[in-house]
Design a protein around this motif. Structure first.
Motif, PDB file in Angstrom:
ATOM      1  N   ALA A  28       0.830  -1.207   0.000  1.00  0.00           N
ATOM      2  CA  ALA A  28       0.000   0.000   0.000  1.00  0.00           C
ATOM      3  C   ALA A  28       0.865   1.257   0.000  1.00  0.00           C
ATOM      4  N   ILE A  29       1.942   1.232   0.767  1.00  0.00           N
ATOM      5  CA  ILE A  29       2.859   2.375   0.805  1.00  0.00           C
ATOM      6  C   ILE A  29       3.539   2.550  -0.542  1.00  0.00           C
ATOM      7  N   TYR A  30       3.897   1.451  -1.175  1.00  0.00           N
ATOM      8  CA  TYR A  30       4.547   1.526  -2.487  1.00  0.00           C
ATOM      9  C   TYR A  30       3.611   2.147  -3.514  1.00  0.00           C
ATOM     10  N   ASP A  31       2.345   1.701  -3.499  1.00  0.00           N
ATOM     11  CA  ASP A  31       1.368   2.249  -4.445  1.00  0.00           C
ATOM     12  C   ASP A  31       1.247   3.765  -4.285  1.00  0.00           C
ATOM     13  N   GLN A  32       1.157   4.224  -3.049  1.00  0.00           N
ATOM     14  CA  GLN A  32       1.001   5.652  -2.788  1.00  0.00           C
ATOM     15  C   GLN A  32       2.267   6.422  -3.155  1.00  0.00           C
ATOM     16  N   ALA A  33       3.429   5.842  -2.842  1.00  0.00           N
ATOM     17  CA  ALA A  33       4.694   6.509  -3.151  1.00  0.00           C
ATOM     18  C   ALA A  33       4.875   6.660  -4.660  1.00  0.00           C
ATOM     19  N   PHE A  34       4.487   5.641  -5.393  1.00  0.00           N
ATOM     20  CA  PHE A  34       4.601   5.693  -6.854  1.00  0.00           C
ATOM     21  C   PHE A  34       3.737   6.819  -7.415  1.00  0.00           C
ATOM     22  N   LEU A  35       2.524   6.944  -6.902  1.00  0.00           N
ATOM     23  CA  LEU A  35       1.617   8.004  -7.349  1.00  0.00           C
ATOM     24  C   LEU A  35       2.185   9.381  -7.020  1.00  0.00           C
ATOM     25  N   VAL A  36       2.732   9.524  -5.800  1.00  0.00           N
ATOM     26  CA  VAL A  36       3.304  10.806  -5.385  1.00  0.00           C
ATOM     27  C   VAL A  36       4.497  11.172  -6.267  1.00  0.00           C
ATOM     28  N   ALA A  37       5.355  10.194  -6.551  1.00  0.00           N
ATOM     29  CA  ALA A  37       6.593  10.470  -7.280  1.00  0.00           C
ATOM     30  C   ALA A  37       6.374  10.706  -8.762  1.00  0.00           C
ATOM     31  N   PRO A  41      -0.885   6.293 -11.232  1.00  0.00           N
ATOM     32  CA  PRO A  41      -1.045   5.088 -10.423  1.00  0.00           C
ATOM     33  C   PRO A  41      -0.154   3.973 -10.947  1.00  0.00           C
ATOM     34  N   MET A  42       0.312   3.137 -10.060  1.00  0.00           N
ATOM     35  CA  MET A  42       1.145   2.003 -10.462  1.00  0.00           C
ATOM     36  C   MET A  42       0.244   0.837 -10.849  1.00  0.00           C
ATOM     37  N   THR A  43       0.370   0.371 -12.072  1.00  0.00           N
ATOM     38  CA  THR A  43      -0.458  -0.742 -12.532  1.00  0.00           C
ATOM     39  C   THR A  43       0.205  -2.090 -12.264  1.00  0.00           C
ATOM     40  N   GLU A  44       1.536  -2.086 -12.138  1.00  0.00           N
ATOM     41  CA  GLU A  44       2.251  -3.335 -11.899  1.00  0.00           C
ATOM     42  C   GLU A  44       3.516  -3.060 -11.097  1.00  0.00           C
ATOM     43  N   LEU A  45       3.742  -3.872 -10.072  1.00  0.00           N
ATOM     44  CA  LEU A  45       4.965  -3.777  -9.269  1.00  0.00           C
ATOM     45  C   LEU A  45       5.906  -4.896  -9.681  1.00  0.00           C
ATOM     46  N   ALA A  46       7.173  -4.571  -9.851  1.00  0.00           N
ATOM     47  CA  ALA A  46       8.161  -5.596 -10.178  1.00  0.00           C
ATOM     48  C   ALA A  46       8.207  -6.650  -9.075  1.00  0.00           C
ATOM     49  N   ASN A  47       8.639  -7.828  -9.433  1.00  0.00           N
ATOM     50  CA  ASN A  47       8.845  -8.883  -8.434  1.00  0.00           C
ATOM     51  C   ASN A  47       9.856  -8.391  -7.391  1.00  0.00           C
ATOM     52  N   ARG A  62       9.968   1.240 -15.255  1.00  0.00           N
ATOM     53  CA  ARG A  62      10.025   0.862 -16.668  1.00  0.00           C
ATOM     54  C   ARG A  62       8.762   0.135 -17.115  1.00  0.00           C
ATOM     55  N   ILE A  63       8.287  -0.839 -16.321  1.00  0.00           N
ATOM     56  CA  ILE A  63       7.124  -1.615 -16.756  1.00  0.00           C
ATOM     57  C   ILE A  63       5.828  -0.812 -16.651  1.00  0.00           C
ATOM     58  N   ASN A  64       5.910   0.349 -15.988  1.00  0.00           N
ATOM     59  CA  ASN A  64       4.751   1.247 -15.954  1.00  0.00           C
ATOM     60  C   ASN A  64       4.895   2.392 -16.949  1.00  0.00           C
ATOM     61  N   GLY A  65       5.860   2.232 -17.865  1.00  0.00           N
ATOM     62  CA  GLY A  65       5.994   3.185 -18.958  1.00  0.00           C
ATOM     63  C   GLY A  65       6.684   4.479 -18.617  1.00  0.00           C
ATOM     64  N   ILE A  66       7.515   4.474 -17.549  1.00  0.00           N
ATOM     65  CA  ILE A  66       8.218   5.685 -17.129  1.00  0.00           C
ATOM     66  C   ILE A  66       9.724   5.436 -17.196  1.00  0.00           C
ATOM     67  N   GLU A  67      10.455   6.342 -17.808  1.00  0.00           N
ATOM     68  CA  GLU A  67      11.901   6.202 -17.924  1.00  0.00           C
ATOM     69  C   GLU A  67      12.548   6.280 -16.533  1.00  0.00           C
ATOM     70  N   PRO A  68      13.292   5.250 -16.132  1.00  0.00           N
ATOM     71  CA  PRO A  68      13.886   5.236 -14.791  1.00  0.00           C
ATOM     72  C   PRO A  68      15.183   6.054 -14.716  1.00  0.00           C
ATOM     73  N   THR A  69      15.065   7.347 -14.919  1.00  0.00           N
ATOM     74  CA  THR A  69      16.237   8.216 -14.787  1.00  0.00           C
ATOM     75  C   THR A  69      16.679   8.272 -13.331  1.00  0.00           C
ATOM     76  N   ASP A  70      17.899   8.714 -13.106  1.00  0.00           N
ATOM     77  CA  ASP A  70      18.398   8.840 -11.730  1.00  0.00           C
ATOM     78  C   ASP A  70      17.486   9.746 -10.914  1.00  0.00           C
ATOM     79  N   GLU A  71      17.028  10.824 -11.539  1.00  0.00           N
ATOM     80  CA  GLU A  71      16.152  11.767 -10.846  1.00  0.00           C
ATOM     81  C   GLU A  71      14.830  11.108 -10.455  1.00  0.00           C
ATOM     82  N   MET A  72      14.254  10.331 -11.369  1.00  0.00           N
ATOM     83  CA  MET A  72      12.973   9.692 -11.079  1.00  0.00           C
ATOM     84  C   MET A  72      13.112   8.613 -10.011  1.00  0.00           C
TER      85      MET A  72
END
Length: 239
Positions: A28-37, A41-47, A62-72
């Motif tokens: 639940a915390i991960y879902d909220q953190a992903f939305l904040v950052a 909304p996060m549709t899929e969490l990596a294993n 990456r699997i949610n369609g966002i470039e995993p830059t250092d900043e992100m």
């Protein structure tokens, strides 16, 4: 430090499903953190099993369609830490320390030969919060541990922890003097790759037989059995 009080055995504990369970609070915390950052909304969490947070965050973006830059990745890490800080009470209420965790850490803490820290895929601050919430931090030197924001490869964290612990107490903890405790095949794989002893505990989602097949040097059914094995290793270390 006298020879009698010199630590001889470095015990590195995994956190999730080895010492504690968040029982859904972590997700639940991960879902909220992903939305904040990210604003999405996060549709899929990596294993997450046995992996470092840097690795998990990068793949999740990456699997949610966002470039995993250092900043992100940094933004997501900050949001995750804040989420755990805000969720302390909920974690305490819903999550738990696993049966035997407090007793096992306390018993080892009074053995001068044993020196306890953590080796976890969690971010350093997230690990600290999790352990503080359940009062487990008092038995561990968290400054000597290695965390999921130290390196994306779990096996490399072992040398990090050995070096930090060695500097803390003025002792060289080589591979023969290091035992990694974890609950997943990934924990076992990391320990074997680094060349340290691996004690696997069937407290998570992986059964004892699978942990043996993965190559663990010893397997405990629970933390009470784990405690007995570690106490024997501590005794042997001073002979």
């Amino acid at each position: 430090m006298s020879a009698a009080c010199t630590p001889r055995l470095l015990v590195l504990w995994d956190v999730d499903h080895t010492l504690i369970e968040t029982r859904g609070v972590g997700r639940a915390i991960y879902d909220q953190a992903f939305l904040v950052a990210t604003g999405r909304p996060m549709t899929e969490l990596a294993n997450v099993s046995g992996r470092t947070e840097l690795d998990i965050m990068t793949e999740s973006l990456r699997i949610n369609g966002i470039e995993p830059t250092d900043e992100m990745v940094a933004r997501l890490a900050d949001a995750l830490i804040q989420g755990y800080q805000n969720g302390r009470n909920r974690l305490h209420t819903i999550g738990r320390a696993l049966p035997g965790a407090t007793e096992t850490l306390a018993q080892l803490a009074i053995r001068p030969a044993a020196y306890q820290s953590v080796l976890t895929g969690n971010l350093r601050e997230v690990a600290r919060i999790k352990l503080e919430v359940f009062g487990l931090d008092q038995h561990l030197d968290l400054a000597a541990g290695a965390y999921g924001d130290d390196d994306p490869e779990r096996a490399k964290l072992i040398a990090v922890a050995q070096q930090r612990a060695g500097r803390r107490v003025g002792v060289v903890f080589d591979n023969t003097a290091t035992v990694l405790v974890g609950d997943t095949p990934k924990d076992v794989e990391a320990g074997l790759a680094a060349g340290v002893r691996v004690l696997a505990v069937a407290t998570g989602k992986t059964g004892a037989d699978e942990l043996r097949t993965a190559g663990a040097h010893a397997v405990a059914a629970d933390l009470h059995e784990c405690s007995r094995i570690l106490l024997r290793l501590a005794e042997q270390a001073v002979r």
